[in-house]
Enzyme design. Structure first.
Site, PDB file in Angstrom:
ATOM      1  N   CYS A   4     -74.862 -10.290  74.198  1.00 34.55           N
ATOM      2  CA  CYS A   4     -74.197 -10.656  72.944  1.00 34.55           C
ATOM      3  C   CYS A   4     -74.949  -9.956  71.804  1.00 34.55           C
ATOM      4  CB  CYS A   4     -74.180 -12.171  72.744  1.00 34.55           C
ATOM      5  SG  CYS A   4     -73.620 -12.648  71.095  1.00 34.55           S
ATOM      6  N   CYS A   7     -76.595 -12.392  69.344  1.00 33.93           N
ATOM      7  CA  CYS A   7     -77.795 -13.051  69.900  1.00 33.93           C
ATOM      8  C   CYS A   7     -78.975 -12.072  69.866  1.00 33.93           C
ATOM      9  CB  CYS A   7     -77.537 -13.553  71.320  1.00 33.93           C
ATOM     10  SG  CYS A   7     -76.587 -15.095  71.376  1.00 33.93           S
ATOM     11  N   ASP A  30     -72.876  -6.931  57.026  1.00 38.45           N
ATOM     12  CA  ASP A  30     -72.042  -6.301  58.055  1.00 38.45           C
ATOM     13  C   ASP A  30     -72.350  -4.809  58.112  1.00 38.45           C
ATOM     14  OD1 ASP A  30     -69.075  -7.231  59.458  1.00 38.45           O
ATOM     15  OD2 ASP A  30     -69.564  -5.094  59.352  1.00 38.45           O
ATOM     16  N   HIS A  46     -75.509 -19.889  70.417  1.00 45.56           N
ATOM     17  CA  HIS A  46     -74.345 -19.076  70.804  1.00 45.56           C
ATOM     18  C   HIS A  46     -73.121 -19.950  71.041  1.00 45.56           C
ATOM     19  CE1 HIS A  46     -72.119 -15.640  72.447  1.00 45.56           C
ATOM     20  NE2 HIS A  46     -71.518 -16.593  73.138  1.00 45.56           N
ATOM     21  N   ASN A  87     -62.403 -14.918  62.260  1.00 44.47           N
ATOM     22  CA  ASN A  87     -61.434 -14.455  63.248  1.00 44.47           C
ATOM     23  C   ASN A  87     -61.658 -15.185  64.568  1.00 44.47           C
ATOM     24  OD1 ASN A  87     -60.332 -12.521  61.474  1.00 44.47           O
ATOM     25  ND2 ASN A  87     -61.956 -11.063  61.967  1.00 44.47           N
ATOM     26  N   HIS A  98     -69.253 -14.124  69.238  1.00 41.94           N
ATOM     27  CA  HIS A  98     -70.266 -15.080  68.785  1.00 41.94           C
ATOM     28  C   HIS A  98     -69.762 -15.535  67.417  1.00 41.94           C
ATOM     29  CE1 HIS A  98     -74.768 -16.242  68.350  1.00 41.94           C
ATOM     30  NE2 HIS A  98     -74.163 -16.658  67.245  1.00 41.94           N
ATOM     31  N   HIS A 100     -68.747 -16.290  63.898  1.00 36.95           N
ATOM     32  CA  HIS A 100     -69.291 -15.750  62.642  1.00 36.95           C
ATOM     33  C   HIS A 100     -68.301 -15.941  61.511  1.00 36.95           C
ATOM     34  CE1 HIS A 100     -67.282 -12.496  64.874  1.00 36.95           C
ATOM     35  NE2 HIS A 100     -66.935 -11.998  63.708  1.00 36.95           N
ATOM     36  N   HIS A 102     -67.250 -14.352  57.937  1.00 35.81           N
ATOM     37  CA  HIS A 102     -67.364 -13.211  57.030  1.00 35.81           C
ATOM     38  C   HIS A 102     -67.312 -13.721  55.587  1.00 35.81           C
ATOM     39  CE1 HIS A 102     -66.053  -9.958  59.996  1.00 35.81           C
ATOM     40  NE2 HIS A 102     -65.591 -11.028  60.616  1.00 35.81           N
TER      41      HIS A 102
HETATM   42  P1  5GP Z   1     -64.903  -9.656  64.031  1.00 38.56           P
HETATM   43  O1  5GP Z   1     -63.906  -8.541  64.093  1.00 38.56           O
HETATM   44  O2  5GP Z   1     -65.407 -10.047  65.407  1.00 38.56           O
HETATM   45  O3  5GP Z   1     -64.449 -10.840  63.227  1.00 38.56           O
HETATM   46  O4  5GP Z   1     -66.124  -9.091  63.215  1.00 38.56           O
HETATM   47  C1  5GP Z   1     -67.253  -8.519  63.795  1.00 38.56           C
HETATM   48  C2  5GP Z   1     -67.999  -7.834  62.682  1.00 38.56           C
HETATM   49  O5  5GP Z   1     -69.309  -7.543  63.155  1.00 38.56           O
HETATM   50  C3  5GP Z   1     -67.391  -6.517  62.226  1.00 38.56           C
HETATM   51  O6  5GP Z   1     -67.079  -6.590  60.834  1.00 38.56           O
HETATM   52  C4  5GP Z   1     -68.454  -5.480  62.543  1.00 38.56           C
HETATM   53  O7  5GP Z   1     -68.546  -4.474  61.575  1.00 38.56           O
HETATM   54  C5  5GP Z   1     -69.725  -6.323  62.620  1.00 38.56           C
HETATM   55  N1  5GP Z   1     -70.738  -5.805  63.524  1.00 38.56           N
HETATM   56  C6  5GP Z   1     -70.548  -5.416  64.823  1.00 38.56           C
HETATM   57  N2  5GP Z   1     -71.714  -5.013  65.347  1.00 38.56           N
HETATM   58  C7  5GP Z   1     -72.657  -5.172  64.378  1.00 38.56           C
HETATM   59  C8  5GP Z   1     -74.066  -4.927  64.347  1.00 38.56           C
HETATM   60  O8  5GP Z   1     -74.696  -4.486  65.307  1.00 38.56           O
HETATM   61  N3  5GP Z   1     -74.700  -5.201  63.183  1.00 38.56           N
HETATM   62  C9  5GP Z   1     -74.040  -5.692  62.082  1.00 38.56           C
HETATM   63  N4  5GP Z   1     -74.769  -5.930  60.985  1.00 38.56           N
HETATM   64  N5  5GP Z   1     -72.723  -5.947  62.090  1.00 38.56           N
HETATM   65  C10 5GP Z   1     -72.037  -5.681  63.219  1.00 38.56           C
HETATM   66 ZN    ZN Z   2     -74.377 -14.749  70.874  1.00 38.45          ZN
END
Ligand code: 5GP
Ligand code: ZN
Length: 115
Positions: A4, A7, A30, A46, A87, A98, A100, A102
């Site tokens: 993950c 994580c 992000d 998690h 999301n 995981h 989150h 935004h």
């Molecule tokens: P989701 O589409 O799952 O709601 O959003 C995942 C978010 O995580 C995306 O906006 C993506 O840019 C961000 N993200 C993915 N991998 C990483 C990472 O390794 N570091 C950071 N800081 N953000 C990440």
């Molecule tokens: Zn996780």
């Protein structure tokens, strides 16, 4: 949880630009921001998504929103406004499994919630 990304960020195995951290919650910028302010707030525990939340997590989710409030003020988007997006699943466009939150702001966002 192994494999993950978030994580691994929590454990420090992947670097991140942190804006807040305590025993239970981490917030970081992000990697691919969609607006001048784009911060992710995550529980350290998690959970795959909102669907993993139970009654015992109600205090945790409340704390996450208190931290969102604090970060919005620190980032100076409290007066101009911002959006909190969570999301969930395939149709919701969740890429990282995981939970989150935004925080997106620093510019006038589109009026469409979905497209
Ligand atoms: P989701 O589409 O799952 O709601 O959003 C995942 C978010 O995580 C995306 O906006 C993506 O840019 C961000 N993200 C993915 N991998 C990483 C990472 O390794 N570091 C950071 N800081 N953000 C990440
Ligand atoms: Zn996780």
């Amino acid at each position: 949880m192994e494999d993950c990304i978030f994580c691994k960020i929590i454990k420090g195995e992947i670097p991140s630009n942190k804006v807040y951290e305590d025993e239970e919650i981490l917030a970081f910028r992000d990697i691919n921001p969609v607006a001048p302010v784009h911060i992710l707030v995550i529980p350290k525990k998690h959970l795959n998504s909102v669907l993993d939340l139970n009654k015992e997590d109600e205090i945790l989710v409340g704390k996450i929103y208190t931290i969102i409030n604090k970060i919005a003020k620190e980032e100076n988007i409290d007066k101009t406004g911002f959006r909190v997006v969570v999301n969930c699943g395939e149709d919701g466009g969740q890429e990282v499994k995981h939970l989150h939150f935004h925080i997106i702001g620093g510019k006038k966002l589109g009026t469409k919630i979905c497209e």
